[in-house]
Design a protein around this motif. Structure first.
Motif, PDB file in Angstrom:
ATOM      1  N   PHE A   7       4.807  -4.413   1.097  1.00 27.68           N
ATOM      2  CA  PHE A   7       5.397  -4.116  -0.138  1.00 27.68           C
ATOM      3  C   PHE A   7       4.684  -2.634  -0.565  1.00 27.68           C
ATOM      4  O   PHE A   7       5.351  -1.602  -0.566  1.00 27.68           O
ATOM      5  CB  PHE A   7       5.549  -4.832  -1.242  1.00 27.68           C
ATOM      6  CG  PHE A   7       6.119  -4.393  -2.468  1.00 27.68           C
ATOM      7  CD1 PHE A   7       7.548  -4.653  -2.653  1.00 27.68           C
ATOM      8  CD2 PHE A   7       5.468  -3.448  -3.444  1.00 27.68           C
ATOM      9  CE1 PHE A   7       7.969  -3.850  -3.744  1.00 27.68           C
ATOM     10  CE2 PHE A   7       5.963  -3.066  -4.484  1.00 27.68           C
ATOM     11  CZ  PHE A   7       7.362  -3.153  -4.796  1.00 27.68           C
ATOM     12  N   ARG A   8       3.012  -2.714  -0.353  1.00 27.07           N
ATOM     13  CA  ARG A   8       2.640  -1.598  -0.671  1.00 27.07           C
ATOM     14  C   ARG A   8       2.871  -0.381   0.441  1.00 27.07           C
ATOM     15  O   ARG A   8       3.035   0.782  -0.060  1.00 27.07           O
ATOM     16  CB  ARG A   8       1.269  -1.871  -0.870  1.00 27.07           C
ATOM     17  CG  ARG A   8       0.301  -0.773  -1.274  1.00 27.07           C
ATOM     18  CD  ARG A   8      -1.124  -0.975  -1.623  1.00 27.07           C
ATOM     19  NE  ARG A   8      -1.285  -2.259  -2.347  1.00 27.07           N
ATOM     20  CZ  ARG A   8      -2.503  -2.794  -2.627  1.00 27.07           C
ATOM     21  NH1 ARG A   8      -3.658  -2.706  -1.959  1.00 27.07           N
ATOM     22  NH2 ARG A   8      -2.490  -3.771  -3.634  1.00 27.07           N
ATOM     23  N   TRP A  11       6.217   1.310  -0.326  1.00 28.55           N
ATOM     24  CA  TRP A  11       5.999   2.000  -1.633  1.00 28.55           C
ATOM     25  C   TRP A  11       5.325   3.426  -1.165  1.00 28.55           C
ATOM     26  O   TRP A  11       5.878   4.374  -1.804  1.00 28.55           O
ATOM     27  CB  TRP A  11       5.375   1.378  -2.645  1.00 28.55           C
ATOM     28  CG  TRP A  11       4.898   2.080  -3.951  1.00 28.55           C
ATOM     29  CD1 TRP A  11       4.180   2.888  -4.319  1.00 28.55           C
ATOM     30  CD2 TRP A  11       6.210   2.115  -4.936  1.00 28.55           C
ATOM     31  NE1 TRP A  11       4.249   3.308  -5.367  1.00 28.55           N
ATOM     32  CE2 TRP A  11       5.498   3.049  -5.731  1.00 28.55           C
ATOM     33  CE3 TRP A  11       7.300   1.614  -5.089  1.00 28.55           C
ATOM     34  CZ2 TRP A  11       6.118   3.307  -7.170  1.00 28.55           C
ATOM     35  CZ3 TRP A  11       7.948   1.829  -6.546  1.00 28.55           C
ATOM     36  CH2 TRP A  11       7.540   2.752  -7.153  1.00 28.55           C
ATOM     37  N   ASN A  12       4.478   3.417  -0.492  1.00 29.96           N
ATOM     38  CA  ASN A  12       3.919   4.658  -0.018  1.00 29.96           C
ATOM     39  C   ASN A  12       4.660   5.452   0.991  1.00 29.96           C
ATOM     40  O   ASN A  12       4.559   6.711   1.003  1.00 29.96           O
ATOM     41  CB  ASN A  12       2.296   4.311   0.898  1.00 29.96           C
ATOM     42  CG  ASN A  12       1.298   3.849  -0.227  1.00 29.96           C
ATOM     43  OD1 ASN A  12       1.409   4.265  -1.450  1.00 29.96           O
ATOM     44  ND2 ASN A  12       0.299   2.910   0.152  1.00 29.96           N
ATOM     45  N   LEU A  15       7.217   7.291  -1.098  1.00 29.79           N
ATOM     46  CA  LEU A  15       6.570   8.301  -1.788  1.00 29.79           C
ATOM     47  C   LEU A  15       6.093   9.602  -0.946  1.00 29.79           C
ATOM     48  O   LEU A  15       6.364  10.959  -1.289  1.00 29.79           O
ATOM     49  CB  LEU A  15       5.143   7.700  -2.585  1.00 29.79           C
ATOM     50  CG  LEU A  15       5.172   7.303  -3.736  1.00 29.79           C
ATOM     51  CD1 LEU A  15       3.943   6.623  -4.312  1.00 29.79           C
ATOM     52  CD2 LEU A  15       5.936   7.697  -4.813  1.00 29.79           C
ATOM     53  N   GLU A 139       6.526   2.163 -12.668  1.00 28.56           N
ATOM     54  CA  GLU A 139       7.879   2.273 -11.599  1.00 28.56           C
ATOM     55  C   GLU A 139       7.470   1.042 -10.507  1.00 28.56           C
ATOM     56  O   GLU A 139       8.383   0.559 -10.135  1.00 28.56           O
ATOM     57  CB  GLU A 139       7.708   3.462 -11.119  1.00 28.56           C
ATOM     58  CG  GLU A 139       9.034   3.731 -10.113  1.00 28.56           C
ATOM     59  CD  GLU A 139      10.232   3.673 -10.938  1.00 28.56           C
ATOM     60  OE1 GLU A 139      11.348   3.273 -10.293  1.00 28.56           O
ATOM     61  OE2 GLU A 139      10.099   3.715 -11.961  1.00 28.56           O
ATOM     62  N   LEU A 140       6.128   0.869 -10.358  1.00 24.08           N
ATOM     63  CA  LEU A 140       6.051  -0.275  -9.267  1.00 24.08           C
ATOM     64  C   LEU A 140       6.197  -1.642  -9.802  1.00 24.08           C
ATOM     65  O   LEU A 140       6.710  -2.481  -9.022  1.00 24.08           O
ATOM     66  CB  LEU A 140       4.245  -0.227  -8.922  1.00 24.08           C
ATOM     67  CG  LEU A 140       3.953  -1.159  -7.785  1.00 24.08           C
ATOM     68  CD1 LEU A 140       4.744  -0.904  -6.400  1.00 24.08           C
ATOM     69  CD2 LEU A 140       2.554  -1.201  -7.615  1.00 24.08           C
ATOM     70  N   THR A 143      10.156  -1.851 -10.160  1.00 26.10           N
ATOM     71  CA  THR A 143      10.627  -2.148  -8.764  1.00 26.10           C
ATOM     72  C   THR A 143      10.634  -3.529  -8.325  1.00 26.10           C
ATOM     73  O   THR A 143      11.261  -4.129  -7.620  1.00 26.10           O
ATOM     74  CB  THR A 143      10.119  -0.944  -7.804  1.00 26.10           C
ATOM     75  OG1 THR A 143      10.394   0.266  -8.428  1.00 26.10           O
ATOM     76  CG2 THR A 143      10.796  -1.353  -6.480  1.00 26.10           C
TER      77      THR A 143
END
Length: 242
Positions: A7-8, A11-12, A15, A139-140, A143
């Motif tokens: 998931f991280r 997310w990255n 971004l 936001e994290l 989400t």
């Protein structure tokens, strides 16, 4: 690496795609979730400048197309996905931009009794409020909980929440808000009958005396999966109690 670390990575990647638009004049970032013959995948696409053709393997350590980059971001992302049993790939898009695909092997198993399954059977979707002044973390969290099926709103300060009359099933508040302490916000919401369950988020090892004893507390930094599991536990209790 546990699968929830992926998931991280997503997310990255998202971004990075947004940042690429600023450097190359693109206008679009897309996320697509689907399934192929090899299993489920999520693809992050943009129409930015794309990766330089001279870059070589973008997942190699210390390889970067940015003058201010370290060359480790994509390398670590690829390794994280690989250790989780999946594959991270990239392709150049026709007309400009890139598409990163995170593919994971299908895992077929009977899931445990969860808030998601109980909500599906009852039709009850709790309203969740996240009060966090760090916009990235807010936001994290929003989400992660939205993807879990909750109806989530996020705000950066506590005072505006106290001044309206909305009611919430679960409220998560950071202890150190810029205008009022998070525990005070939770205490007032519970006292007014506007919050059923409360979660206090804090980076302090010992936050000291609190205005309310929250239903749950979580120490920063935390993984999105840890927070989701905590909220699920509260929601399962709510639904089971009827």
């Amino acid at each position: 690496a546990p699968r929830h670390h992926v998931f991280r990575v997503l997310w990255n990647l998202a971004l990075n795609a947004v940042q690429a638009l600023g450097r190359g004049g693109g206008q679009l970032v897309e996320l697509e979730a689907g399934a192929s013959a090899d299993g489920p995948f999520v693809e992050v696409r943009d129409d930015g400048p794309g990766l330089p053709e001279s870059l070589g393997d973008p997942f190699a350590a210390f390889v970067t197309g940015r003058h201010d980059g370290t060359g480790l971001g994509l390398h670590l992302a690829e390794r994280t996905v690989r250790e989780a049993g999946g594959r991270l790939s990239v392709r150049h898009r026709e007309g400009g931009g890139t598409a990163f695909r995170v593919a994971l092997p299908a895992r077929v198993a009977e899931p445990p009794r969860s808030a998601t399954r109980l909500r599906a059977s009852t039709g009850a979707v709790p309203r969740v409020l996240v009060i966090e002044d760090d916009p990235g973390l807010r936001e994290l969290v929003v989400t992660a909980l939205t993807l879990r099926g909750y109806a989530v709103s996020g705000v950066g300060e506590g005072q505006p929440v106290l001044e309206d009359d909305a009611k919430w099933g679960i409220v998560l508040a950071d202890l150190s808000l810029p205008d009022v302490r998070g525990d005070r916000v939770l205490a007032e919401l519970v006292s007014a009958g506007r919050a059923r369950h409360t979660v206090l988020m804090s980076g302090a090892a010992s936050p000291g005396p609190l205005a309310i004893e929250p239903d749950r507390a979580i120490r920063k930094p935390f993984l999105p999966s840890e927070l989701v599991a905590l909220v699920d536990a509260l929601d399962v209790g709510r639904l089971a109690a009827g």
